[in-house]
Design an enzyme around this catalytic site. Structure first.
Site, PDB file in Angstrom:
ATOM      1  N   LYS A  84       0.927  -1.201  -0.096  1.00  0.00           N
ATOM      2  CA  LYS A  84       0.046  -0.093  -0.032  1.00  0.00           C
ATOM      3  C   LYS A  84       1.043   1.105   0.014  1.00  0.00           C
ATOM      4  O   LYS A  84       1.875   1.269   0.863  1.00  0.00           O
ATOM      5  CB  LYS A  84      -0.899   0.024   1.307  1.00  0.00           C
ATOM      6  CG  LYS A  84      -1.799   0.953   1.225  1.00  0.00           C
ATOM      7  CD  LYS A  84      -2.812   0.543   2.474  1.00  0.00           C
ATOM      8  CE  LYS A  84      -4.368   1.593   2.529  1.00  0.00           C
ATOM      9  NZ  LYS A  84      -4.971   1.399   3.615  1.00  0.00           N
TER      10      LYS A  84
HETATM   11  C1  E4P Z   1      -8.319   2.144   3.905  1.00  0.00           C
HETATM   12  O1  E4P Z   1      -7.444   1.776   3.288  1.00  0.00           O
HETATM   13  C2  E4P Z   1      -8.058   3.293   4.681  1.00  0.00           C
HETATM   14  O2  E4P Z   1      -6.861   3.435   5.379  1.00  0.00           O
HETATM   15  C3  E4P Z   1      -9.144   3.605   5.487  1.00  0.00           C
HETATM   16  O3  E4P Z   1     -10.369   3.167   4.986  1.00  0.00           O
HETATM   17  C4  E4P Z   1      -9.182   5.004   6.180  1.00  0.00           C
HETATM   18  O4  E4P Z   1     -10.514   5.092   6.972  1.00  0.00           O
HETATM   19  P1  E4P Z   1     -10.753   6.330   7.995  1.00  0.00           P
HETATM   20  O5  E4P Z   1     -10.919   7.545   7.410  1.00  0.00           O
HETATM   21  O6  E4P Z   1     -11.961   5.973   8.776  1.00  0.00           O
HETATM   22  O7  E4P Z   1      -9.413   6.160   8.785  1.00  0.00           O
END
Ligand code: E4P
Length: 219
Positions: A84
């Site tokens: 990622k």
């Molecule tokens: C997913 O890959 C993200 O890191 C995540 O959905 C972020 O979510 P949040 O905005 O609730 O922290």
């Protein structure tokens, strides 16, 4: 539509996996901090062992060379791991390099269609637009999902739209209607999708009527 769970919590991942509808996992540094991960690679390996599908593990470096070095280590953790990478200039370069080597990537922190277009051209496996965080600043997060799905369809980009920062079950419904390939969500959202008061009251009545029928045979 694939369902990913958005957490680094092993118990939650196991619970969602036991439901039989889980297709993968997304983590990020904040989610790792939330559960106090010390041994990052060991922890990601445990997640990859629980879930058959793709597991996103995020780099914490921000320069091209460091991201390549860090991403290569992540890519070796398991066959189902996905590197990622944040949607910044060096991140796009790194995604292109990984893509050329057949290493799966999830391009994260996407907040615009222009960013999504560049990530697709770099060969990202997944693009992660953050719906909830856009909604938080009075912007329409769902519109971004719809726009990216349209743009990718226009050019048959293979990059999968992974709707992230999902906050409630209706976000999931909207993503499904928009044609998002994947939704990543916390456990409470997955479980929340199951609930309906008429299901609960209906089941209570069915079971009560059945018990009454059985009791009538005994009297
Ligand atoms: C997913 O890959 C993200 O890191 C995540 O959905 C972020 O979510 P949040 O905005 O609730 O922290």
């Amino acid at each position: 539509m694939k369902f990913f769970i958005d957490t680094a919590n092993l118990e939650e991942i196991q619970e969602a996996n036991d439901l039989g509808v889980l297709d993968g996992v997304t983590t990020n540094p904040s989610l790792c901090a939330k559960v106090g991960v010390r041994d990052f690679e060991g922890h990601i390996k445990k997640i990859c062992d629980i879930v058959e599908g793709d597991v996103s593990a995020e780099v914490v470096s921000t320069t091209y060379n460091e991201m390549i070095e860090e991403g290569m280590k992540i890519a070796k953790i398991a066959d189902n791991v996905v590197v990622k990478i944040p949607l910044i200039k060096d991140g796009i370069r790194a995604i292109k390099t990984f893509s050329d080597q057949g290493i799966k990537t999830n391009c994260t922190l996407c907040f615009s269609s222009t960013q999504a277009l560049i990530a697709a051209k770099a060969g990202a496996t997944y693009i992660s637009p953050f719906i909830g965080r856009l909604d938080d600043i009075s912007t329409d997060g769902m519109q971004l999902i719809e726009d990216i799905v349209d743009i990718y369809e226009n050019y048959c980009f293979p990059t999968e739209v992974l709707a992230a920062s999902i906050r409630h079950p209706m976000h999931v419904v909207a993503c499904a209607k928009a044609g998002a390939d994947v939704g990543t969500m916390p456990l409470n959202v997955i479980m929340g999708m199951l609930n309906h008061p008429l299901t609960d009251s209906g089941l209570t009545k069915f079971l009560a009527d059945w018990d009454a029928l059985q009791a009538s045979f005994k009297s």
